[in-house]
Design a protein around this motif. Structure first.
Motif, PDB file in Angstrom:
ATOM      1  N   ILE A  93       0.613  -1.404   0.101  1.00  0.00           N
ATOM      2  CA  ILE A  93      -0.140  -0.081   0.043  1.00  0.00           C
ATOM      3  C   ILE A  93       0.908   1.250   0.070  1.00  0.00           C
ATOM      4  CG2 ILE A  93      -1.620   1.270   1.539  1.00  0.00           C
ATOM      5  CD1 ILE A  93      -3.171  -1.215   2.198  1.00  0.00           C
ATOM      6  N   VAL A  94       1.936   1.058   0.885  1.00  0.00           N
ATOM      7  CA  VAL A  94       2.974   2.357   0.858  1.00  0.00           C
ATOM      8  C   VAL A  94       3.522   2.663  -0.409  1.00  0.00           C
ATOM      9  CG1 VAL A  94       4.822   3.430   1.888  1.00  0.00           C
ATOM     10  CG2 VAL A  94       3.191   2.218   3.499  1.00  0.00           C
ATOM     11  N   ALA A  95       4.043   1.426  -1.266  1.00  0.00           N
ATOM     12  CA  ALA A  95       4.393   1.561  -2.300  1.00  0.00           C
ATOM     13  C   ALA A  95       3.528   2.064  -3.613  1.00  0.00           C
ATOM     14  CB  ALA A  95       5.013   0.055  -2.938  1.00  0.00           C
ATOM     15  N   TRP A  96       2.404   1.863  -3.553  1.00  0.00           N
ATOM     16  CA  TRP A  96       1.676   2.288  -4.548  1.00  0.00           C
ATOM     17  C   TRP A  96       1.169   3.748  -4.118  1.00  0.00           C
ATOM     18  CZ3 TRP A  96       0.923   1.040  -9.283  1.00  0.00           C
ATOM     19  CH2 TRP A  96       1.274  -0.060  -9.709  1.00  0.00           C
ATOM     20  N   THR A  97       0.981   4.017  -2.694  1.00  0.00           N
ATOM     21  CA  THR A  97       0.614   5.367  -2.607  1.00  0.00           C
ATOM     22  C   THR A  97       1.581   6.404  -2.550  1.00  0.00           C
ATOM     23  OG1 THR A  97       0.422   4.763  -0.148  1.00  0.00           O
ATOM     24  CG2 THR A  97      -1.684   4.590  -1.387  1.00  0.00           C
ATOM     25  N   VAL A  98       2.872   6.103  -2.217  1.00  0.00           N
ATOM     26  CA  VAL A  98       3.941   7.126  -1.884  1.00  0.00           C
ATOM     27  C   VAL A  98       4.818   6.948  -2.893  1.00  0.00           C
ATOM     28  CG1 VAL A  98       5.689   7.489  -0.416  1.00  0.00           C
ATOM     29  CG2 VAL A  98       3.803   6.655   0.691  1.00  0.00           C
ATOM     30  N   PHE A  99       5.372   5.736  -3.442  1.00  0.00           N
ATOM     31  CA  PHE A  99       6.404   5.548  -4.473  1.00  0.00           C
ATOM     32  C   PHE A  99       5.929   5.519  -5.859  1.00  0.00           C
ATOM     33  CE2 PHE A  99       8.062   4.412  -0.226  1.00  0.00           C
ATOM     34  CZ  PHE A  99       9.229   4.934  -0.256  1.00  0.00           C
ATOM     35  N   ALA A 100       4.928   5.103  -6.317  1.00  0.00           N
ATOM     36  CA  ALA A 100       4.579   4.720  -7.457  1.00  0.00           C
ATOM     37  C   ALA A 100       4.536   6.021  -8.483  1.00  0.00           C
ATOM     38  CB  ALA A 100       3.309   4.170  -7.720  1.00  0.00           C
ATOM     39  N   GLY A 101       3.917   6.987  -8.136  1.00  0.00           N
ATOM     40  CA  GLY A 101       3.665   8.273  -8.848  1.00  0.00           C
ATOM     41  C   GLY A 101       4.876   9.035  -8.950  1.00  0.00           C
TER      42      GLY A 101
END
Length: 494
Positions: A93-101
């Motif tokens: 969840i952190v990867a997709w919400t914080v890092f992906a964009g």
């Protein structure tokens, strides 16, 4: 189960598997025909639709873990298996919400074609050493990782159909190489998407049917998940597995520590973030990725616990056989075959992703500057990437034949801490700490790898997880190196 039933089940599984894999190969080859350059091959031209990127990342990130490993752990550990799920889900969840964009925007800004290419361009004051150390590290570990997937494919085909494991390894390689070599990341992403859909259908439909099954069949161990856990004893029915005090604390930390590797540090996952088409698709990808993850992990845990309810805590010799065993109990052979085939295909999704990432890191960062020097041509770059992919695939297959499987799996065991945690620290500091500069990156990479090897080899892994300790030690070294080493005046990190 009678001999005729077993043969019938094997025949139906084989039929489904052959049809499914032929579809994957054909679909991958069709998508791969659109690759026209090394950039298309390595990062799909940064044109992946959001939902494709999300499902590809999830299939690659979970692979056989979500269908075999986690249900097996839930079957063996009971309720306490929830901690590893919490760690993984929180990390994703952190990867997709914080890092992906952020990684997508950074890849576009620096025109990066691979994970290491981005870090090197972002820290141009140490670009040469970052390319060398980063690429060699990733290629070395993922090379053995690919070999491990070939080994797993061979063992799975042997268990299902009695195929010689070495022949099974060759079959696995022959399935993967054609569409991977032809199309690169785009082919892999679209075939992974199909596999992610099959996986999520398995992980949502099976638990629902399973709960109904155990409630209505008198010949099961227990008629509900809660009663199955309670009847199995406190090590199954308590959230700490019956542990207390320091042992309970160490257990929770060890299982939750999977969280740290998801923070941008696993190249095969981060490259999907970097390949997303635009901001709108990045938001869609985030929503799809997070939703898939929550549903999948709940389903995987439930399948393991339903396995306890059906077979009892000691009813299966191999805990990782719980998913196929539950499928064959719940569904007719043909439908069970589709779900079991999904597990095999999930293994392939990891192998093709690791192979493409290793090949592109090697060809783009190490080989291309020597082979083509300043004479860069997109078609020649594509040709080099394809040749490198074939070479690595063949070498990984030969390695799987010659190197003891215990050594291969040992090296793979270092990957999550040695690569995931190390590069997570580098990505976090690159994105969120302006003072962090390129000359601090090489010592961070070297420290992360050497410390992981020391920690696991010394036996200290049994005391505190390397997934936690590597992250902490690497972060400390990164901070010290940032202050101790002065950045060059032309640093691009400011």
């Amino acid at each position: 189960m009678s001999g005729d039933s077993i043969v019938e089940g094997q025949t139906q599984i084989l039929l489904v598997l052959v049809l499914y894999l032929l579809f994957l190969i054909g679909f991958g080859v069709y998508q791969g025909r659109k690759a026209k350059s090394g950039k298309d091959f390595a990062i799909a031209g940064r044109q992946l639709p959001g939902w494709i990127a999300a499902l590809s990342e999830r299939a690659t990130g979970e692979s056989a873990w979500a269908l075999l490993g986690l249900p097996g752990f839930a079957y063996a550990a009971g309720l306490s298996a929830i901690w590893v799920a919490v760690g993984c889900v929180a990390g994703i969840i952190v990867a997709w919400t914080v890092f992906a964009g952020r990684l997508r925007r950074e890849a576009e800004k620096y025109d990066a074609t691979t994970f290491i290419d981005y870090i090197a361009k972002r820290h141009s004051d140490a670009e040469k050493w970052i390319r060398i150390l980063g690429s060699v590290t990733v290629v070395f570990f993922f090379f053995f990782y690919v070999g491990a997937q070939f080994l797993g494919g061979g063992k799975t085909l042997n268990a299902l159909f009695g195929v010689d494991p070495k022949i099974g390894m060759l079959i696995t390689a022959v399935i993967i190489l054609p569409y991977t070599v032809l199309g690169g990341l785009k082919s892999v992403a679209y075939t992974d998407t199909v596999q992610a859909i099959v996986m999520i259908l398995t992980l949502t439909i099976a638990p629902i049917v399973g709960l109904v099954y155990i409630a209505n069949h008198p010949d099961v161990f227990a008629h509900s998940v809660s009663s199955a856990l309670e009847m199995s004893g406190p090590e199954y029915s308590t959230i700490l597995g019956g542990l207390v005090g320091g042992a309970a604390f160490v257990f929770v930390i060890a299982e939750f520590s999977w969280f740290f590797g998801y923070l941008g540090g696993m190249p095969q996952l981060s490259i999907r973030f970097m390949a997303i088409k635009d901001e709108k698709n990045a938001r869609l990808a985030r929503n799809v990725g997070v939703s898939w993850t929550v549903l999948a992990y709940i389903g995987a845990l439930l399948i393991g616990w339903i396995g306890i309810a059906i077979f009892g805590p000691t009813g299966l010799e191999d805990q990782e056989a719980v998913m196929p065993s539950v499928m064959l109990k719940l569904f007719p052979p043909f439908l069970a075959a589709i779900f079991i085939t999904g597990a095999i295909a999930a293994m392939l999704s990891t192998a093709d992703s690791l192979l493409i990432l290793s090949a592109t890191e090697l060809s783009e960062n190490l080989l291309r500057p020597f082979v083509y020097k300043d004479d860069f041509d997109p078609k020649r770059s594509l040709r080099l990437s394809r040749i490198t992919t074939v070479a690595l695939g063949v070498i990984a297959l030969v390695t799987a034949y010659l190197v003891p499987s215990k050594l291969i799996y040992t090296i793979v065991g270092y990957t999550w801490a040695g690569i995931g945690d190390t590069f997570s620290v580098i990505v976090i500091m690159t994105l969120f700490w302006k003072r962090f500069h390129g000359r601090a990156v090489p010592p961070t990479i070297v420290t992360g790898l050497l410390f992981t090897i020391f920690w696991i080899s010394s036996g200290l892994e049994k005391v505190v997880s390397a997934r936690l300790m590597t992250f902490i030690v690497t972060a400390v070294i990164a901070v010290i190196a940032t202050y101790a080493l002065k950045p060059k005046e032309a640093s691009a990190t400011a």
